[in-house]
Write a protein that holds these residues in place. Sequence first.
Motif, PDB file in Angstrom:
ATOM      1  N   LEU A  21       0.822  -1.206   0.000  1.00 34.67           N
ATOM      2  CA  LEU A  21       0.000   0.000   0.000  1.00 34.67           C
ATOM      3  C   LEU A  21       0.859   1.260   0.000  1.00 34.67           C
ATOM      4  O   LEU A  21       1.764   1.403   0.814  1.00 34.67           O
ATOM      5  N   SER A  22       0.540   2.192  -0.904  1.00 37.53           N
ATOM      6  CA  SER A  22       1.225   3.487  -0.960  1.00 37.53           C
ATOM      7  C   SER A  22       0.186   4.589  -1.130  1.00 37.53           C
ATOM      8  O   SER A  22      -0.662   4.509  -2.021  1.00 37.53           O
ATOM      9  N   PHE A  23       0.249   5.586  -0.272  1.00 34.01           N
ATOM     10  CA  PHE A  23      -0.587   6.781  -0.417  1.00 34.01           C
ATOM     11  C   PHE A  23      -0.025   7.877   0.459  1.00 34.01           C
ATOM     12  O   PHE A  23       0.795   7.642   1.338  1.00 34.01           O
ATOM     13  N   ARG A  24      -0.485   9.114   0.222  1.00 35.05           N
ATOM     14  CA  ARG A  24      -0.019  10.257   0.991  1.00 35.05           C
ATOM     15  C   ARG A  24      -1.202  11.121   1.372  1.00 35.05           C
ATOM     16  O   ARG A  24      -2.106  11.347   0.565  1.00 35.05           O
ATOM     17  N   VAL A  25      -1.204  11.622   2.606  1.00 34.79           N
ATOM     18  CA  VAL A  25      -2.213  12.563   3.075  1.00 34.79           C
ATOM     19  C   VAL A  25      -1.499  13.853   3.425  1.00 34.79           C
ATOM     20  O   VAL A  25      -0.614  13.871   4.284  1.00 34.79           O
ATOM     21  N   GLY A  26      -1.869  14.942   2.755  1.00 44.25           N
ATOM     22  CA  GLY A  26      -1.200  16.213   2.950  1.00 44.25           C
ATOM     23  C   GLY A  26      -1.717  16.965   4.164  1.00 44.25           C
ATOM     24  O   GLY A  26      -2.795  16.680   4.690  1.00 44.25           O
ATOM     25  N   ASP A  27      -0.959  17.955   4.589  1.00 44.83           N
ATOM     26  CA  ASP A  27      -1.306  18.769   5.750  1.00 44.83           C
ATOM     27  C   ASP A  27      -2.659  19.443   5.543  1.00 44.83           C
ATOM     28  O   ASP A  27      -2.888  20.108   4.538  1.00 44.83           O
ATOM     29  N   GLY A  28      -3.572  19.263   6.494  1.00 48.96           N
ATOM     30  CA  GLY A  28      -4.870  19.909   6.445  1.00 48.96           C
ATOM     31  C   GLY A  28      -5.926  19.183   5.633  1.00 48.96           C
ATOM     32  O   GLY A  28      -7.079  19.602   5.610  1.00 48.96           O
ATOM     33  N   GLU A  29      -5.568  18.093   4.979  1.00 50.30           N
ATOM     34  CA  GLU A  29      -6.549  17.333   4.201  1.00 50.30           C
ATOM     35  C   GLU A  29      -7.522  16.593   5.116  1.00 50.30           C
ATOM     36  O   GLU A  29      -7.201  16.250   6.256  1.00 50.30           O
ATOM     37  N   SER A  30      -8.695  16.307   4.577  1.00 50.18           N
ATOM     38  CA  SER A  30      -9.655  15.432   5.241  1.00 50.18           C
ATOM     39  C   SER A  30      -9.932  14.271   4.296  1.00 50.18           C
ATOM     40  O   SER A  30     -10.536  14.456   3.233  1.00 50.18           O
ATOM     41  N   VAL A  31      -9.461  13.083   4.669  1.00 52.12           N
ATOM     42  CA  VAL A  31      -9.481  11.922   3.771  1.00 52.12           C
ATOM     43  C   VAL A  31     -10.293  10.794   4.402  1.00 52.12           C
ATOM     44  O   VAL A  31     -10.105  10.460   5.575  1.00 52.12           O
ATOM     45  N   GLY A  32     -11.198  10.234   3.616  1.00 50.02           N
ATOM     46  CA  GLY A  32     -11.988   9.091   4.071  1.00 50.02           C
ATOM     47  C   GLY A  32     -11.402   7.787   3.580  1.00 50.02           C
ATOM     48  O   GLY A  32     -11.081   7.654   2.396  1.00 50.02           O
ATOM     49  N   LEU A  33     -11.245   6.831   4.485  1.00 48.09           N
ATOM     50  CA  LEU A  33     -10.854   5.468   4.128  1.00 48.09           C
ATOM     51  C   LEU A  33     -12.113   4.617   4.130  1.00 48.09           C
ATOM     52  O   LEU A  33     -12.754   4.450   5.171  1.00 48.09           O
ATOM     53  N   ILE A  34     -12.490   4.106   2.975  1.00 51.99           N
ATOM     54  CA  ILE A  34     -13.713   3.324   2.882  1.00 51.99           C
ATOM     55  C   ILE A  34     -13.408   1.958   2.285  1.00 51.99           C
ATOM     56  O   ILE A  34     -12.374   1.751   1.651  1.00 51.99           O
ATOM     57  N   GLY A  35     -14.323   1.031   2.484  1.00 53.12           N
ATOM     58  CA  GLY A  35     -14.172  -0.316   1.964  1.00 53.12           C
ATOM     59  C   GLY A  35     -15.042  -1.266   2.750  1.00 53.12           C
ATOM     60  O   GLY A  35     -15.488  -0.941   3.861  1.00 53.12           O
ATOM     61  N   ALA A  36     -15.293  -2.417   2.199  1.00 50.59           N
ATOM     62  CA  ALA A  36     -16.093  -3.427   2.880  1.00 50.59           C
ATOM     63  C   ALA A  36     -15.355  -3.943   4.112  1.00 50.59           C
ATOM     64  O   ALA A  36     -14.160  -3.671   4.304  1.00 50.59           O
ATOM     65  N   ASN A  37     -16.060  -4.688   4.957  1.00 44.14           N
ATOM     66  CA  ASN A  37     -15.407  -5.302   6.116  1.00 44.14           C
ATOM     67  C   ASN A  37     -14.210  -6.133   5.671  1.00 44.14           C
ATOM     68  O   ASN A  37     -14.295  -6.882   4.696  1.00 44.14           O
ATOM     69  N   ARG A 185      -7.350  15.238   8.899  1.00 47.47           N
ATOM     70  CA  ARG A 185      -8.273  14.225   9.394  1.00 47.47           C
ATOM     71  C   ARG A 185      -8.258  13.007   8.481  1.00 47.47           C
ATOM     72  O   ARG A 185      -8.302  13.147   7.252  1.00 47.47           O
ATOM     73  N   ILE A 186      -8.179  11.843   9.086  1.00 49.02           N
ATOM     74  CA  ILE A 186      -8.308  10.583   8.359  1.00 49.02           C
ATOM     75  C   ILE A 186      -9.431   9.808   9.049  1.00 49.02           C
ATOM     76  O   ILE A 186      -9.367   9.527  10.239  1.00 49.02           O
ATOM     77  N   ILE A 187     -10.471   9.503   8.273  1.00 52.78           N
ATOM     78  CA  ILE A 187     -11.698   8.958   8.853  1.00 52.78           C
ATOM     79  C   ILE A 187     -12.042   7.638   8.172  1.00 52.78           C
ATOM     80  O   ILE A 187     -12.130   7.565   6.942  1.00 52.78           O
ATOM     81  N   THR A 188     -12.233   6.578   8.966  1.00 56.57           N
ATOM     82  CA  THR A 188     -12.742   5.318   8.428  1.00 56.57           C
ATOM     83  C   THR A 188     -14.219   5.225   8.775  1.00 56.57           C
ATOM     84  O   THR A 188     -14.617   5.551   9.894  1.00 56.57           O
ATOM     85  N   SER A 189     -15.024   4.787   7.821  1.00 56.54           N
ATOM     86  CA  SER A 189     -16.453   4.666   8.110  1.00 56.54           C
ATOM     87  C   SER A 189     -17.172   3.906   7.011  1.00 56.54           C
ATOM     88  O   SER A 189     -16.773   3.925   5.845  1.00 56.54           O
ATOM     89  N   HIS A 190     -18.271   3.229   7.425  1.00 59.32           N
ATOM     90  CA  HIS A 190     -19.226   2.679   6.464  1.00 59.32           C
ATOM     91  C   HIS A 190     -20.335   3.686   6.183  1.00 59.32           C
ATOM     92  O   HIS A 190     -21.177   3.448   5.315  1.00 59.32           O
ATOM     93  N   ASP A 191     -20.359   4.790   6.920  1.00 63.37           N
ATOM     94  CA  ASP A 191     -21.359   5.841   6.753  1.00 63.37           C
ATOM     95  C   ASP A 191     -20.894   6.759   5.617  1.00 63.37           C
ATOM     96  O   ASP A 191     -20.230   7.765   5.840  1.00 63.37           O
ATOM     97  N   LEU A 192     -21.248   6.396   4.397  1.00 62.48           N
ATOM     98  CA  LEU A 192     -20.729   7.120   3.236  1.00 62.48           C
ATOM     99  C   LEU A 192     -21.339   8.515   3.106  1.00 62.48           C
ATOM    100  O   LEU A 192     -20.717   9.405   2.518  1.00 62.48           O
ATOM    101  N   ASP A 193     -22.537   8.713   3.639  1.00 65.44           N
ATOM    102  CA  ASP A 193     -23.098  10.063   3.643  1.00 65.44           C
ATOM    103  C   ASP A 193     -22.244  10.984   4.514  1.00 65.44           C
ATOM    104  O   ASP A 193     -21.999  12.141   4.163  1.00 65.44           O
ATOM    105  N   MET A 194     -21.802  10.470   5.675  1.00 67.68           N
ATOM    106  CA  MET A 194     -20.928  11.250   6.551  1.00 67.68           C
ATOM    107  C   MET A 194     -19.586  11.528   5.866  1.00 67.68           C
ATOM    108  O   MET A 194     -19.062  12.642   5.939  1.00 67.68           O
ATOM    109  N   ILE A 195     -19.025  10.530   5.184  1.00 62.56           N
ATOM    110  CA  ILE A 195     -17.762  10.715   4.467  1.00 62.56           C
ATOM    111  C   ILE A 195     -17.924  11.798   3.402  1.00 62.56           C
ATOM    112  O   ILE A 195     -17.062  12.668   3.222  1.00 62.56           O
ATOM    113  N   MET A 196     -19.050  11.776   2.704  1.00 57.95           N
ATOM    114  CA  MET A 196     -19.303  12.789   1.678  1.00 57.95           C
ATOM    115  C   MET A 196     -19.379  14.186   2.281  1.00 57.95           C
ATOM    116  O   MET A 196     -18.947  15.168   1.672  1.00 57.95           O
TER     117      MET A 196
END
Length: 239
Positions: A21-37, A185-196
């Motif tokens: 896995l490779s990815f980058r989250v920049g300063d001040g970004e708000s990124v959602g991590l989503i995916g099935a269980n 912010r890095i947020i994991t959730s199944h609540d995709l409306d909240m992620i949006m």
Amino acid sequence: MIEFENVSFAYERGEAVIDGLSFRVGDGESVGLIGANGAGKSTIMKLMLGLVTPQSGRILVDDLIVDRKNLAAVRKKLGFVLQNSDNQMFMPTVYEDMMFAPLNYMLSRDEAEKRVDAVLAQLGLEKLKYRYNHRISGGEKRMAAIATVLAMEPEAILMDEPTSALDPYNRRVVINTIKGLSQTRIITSHDLDMIMDTCSRVILLSGGKIAAQGDASAILSDRELLEANHMELPLRLQR
């Protein structure tokens, strides 16, 4: 600010949970991590915090490699809001919970209390200051848990399912609070409306790999992509 470089991880010789896995989250970004269980979302959080160690690759937080030598410095930069607030709020009162980290960071009691009062005022939670944790509602406890993390003054906040098990009113309060935060912010959730509502970018995980990443509205409105990865459109887009 946070970077994964070709990171792989497996639990006790099992199949890889995170695979190159490779990815980058920049300063001040708000990124959602989503995916099935089982996609690897919670494991990514544990890797960032150094709770587990990758078999290969490396993770950096502000150019610090997440390893045993740097663990204290890394964890001072990252605040973690757990999915279950009961596992996070371990002192008798909200005040004592919020004071715990600043005092352990060697602030004076006066300095720590000023920080606590500032965070409570920022979130409009002054009434909770001396409340007992076992006597506040689930929504209040979730907000208090966020306040506890903010009292640490982290540079980035990790949130695991922050709106789970909340009623609609408290869910909206938490969403509005997240939107008002300035930290990365890095947020994991199944609540995709909240992620949006709270994230400008999304990383879609499947089998420990990135299936897609990019603009949140584009990915979360792609029915074919989501269904191919065992997910559904946000509820607001199903109408």
